[in-house]
Design an enzyme around this catalytic site. Structure first.
Site, PDB file in Angstrom:
ATOM      1  N   ASP A   1       0.857  -1.162   0.000  1.00  0.00           N
ATOM      2  CA  ASP A   1       0.000   0.000   0.000  1.00  0.00           C
ATOM      3  C   ASP A   1       0.903   1.225   0.000  1.00  0.00           C
ATOM      4  OD1 ASP A   1       0.951   0.250   2.600  1.00  0.00           O
ATOM      5  OD2 ASP A   1      -1.026   0.183   3.551  1.00  0.00           O
TER       6      ASP A   1
ATOM      7  N   HIS B   1      10.232 -24.240   8.465  1.00  0.00           N
ATOM      8  CA  HIS B   1       9.234 -25.077   9.125  1.00  0.00           C
ATOM      9  C   HIS B   1       7.814 -24.881   8.629  1.00  0.00           C
ATOM     10  CE1 HIS B   1      11.707 -26.012  13.010  1.00  0.00           C
ATOM     11  NE2 HIS B   1      12.325 -26.378  11.900  1.00  0.00           N
TER      12      HIS B   1
ATOM     13  N   HIS C   1       7.168 -31.278   9.318  1.00  0.00           N
ATOM     14  CA  HIS C   1       6.572 -29.984   9.021  1.00  0.00           C
ATOM     15  C   HIS C   1       5.593 -30.078   7.854  1.00  0.00           C
ATOM     16  CE1 HIS C   1       9.434 -28.528  11.874  1.00  0.00           C
ATOM     17  NE2 HIS C   1      10.439 -28.998  11.145  1.00  0.00           N
TER      18      HIS C   1
END
Length: 146
Positions: A8, A98, A133
């Site tokens: 933005d 992870h 993971h």
């Protein structure tokens, strides 16, 4: 690597600097706006980057707003997006290692340029570790289908 960038007005200057930094490293950039410091609504740009990742237009994304909080909220509404708001190197690394984060979110009013560049490099260079993971990423996907 092809990387989608979005910001933005509060993140515009940092986005432009990161764009140059990534181009110098040899990455292809998909700049999805904004394109000036004029006030804009951050959700539009967060959604553009999330969709670019999901549609395969880019491998990873970087979103920047004033704090990073708003962009994180927007991007993480999209199923399959794992946007990580990071403020230092360790979380940027662990987000990839992870969590297989596909979007790095930064606060343009929170961190300086030098730290932002280091975080971007760590985020881009760190592979996903997989293993246990990966099972957890799949669980997130299953639990958030609705």
């Amino acid at each position: 690597m092809k990387i989608a960038l979005g910001s933005d007005h509060a993140g515009f200057e940092l986005k432009e600097k990161i764009k140059t930094f990534l181009e110098e490293l040899g990455h292809e950039i998909l700049d999805l706006g904004c394109y000036s410091k004029d006030s804009v609504d951050y959700p539009e740009f967060g959604a553009k980057v999330a969709r670019a990742i999901l549609n395969g237009e880019a491998e990873r994304g970087i979103l920047i707003c004033g704090t990073g909080i708003g962009m994180s909220m927007v991007a993480n509404r999209f199923h399959g997006i794992r946007a990580a708001l990071c403020h230092e190197l360790f979380t940027a690394k662990m987000a990839r290692l992870h969590n297989d984060a596909n979007i790095l979110v930064l606060g343009g009013r929170v961190i300086g340029d030098a730290l932002a560049f280091e975080m971007v490099k760590v985020f881009i260079d760190t592979p996903f570790e997989g293993g246990r993971h990966e099972r957890r990423i799949k669980l997130i996907d299953e639990l958030t289908k609705e």
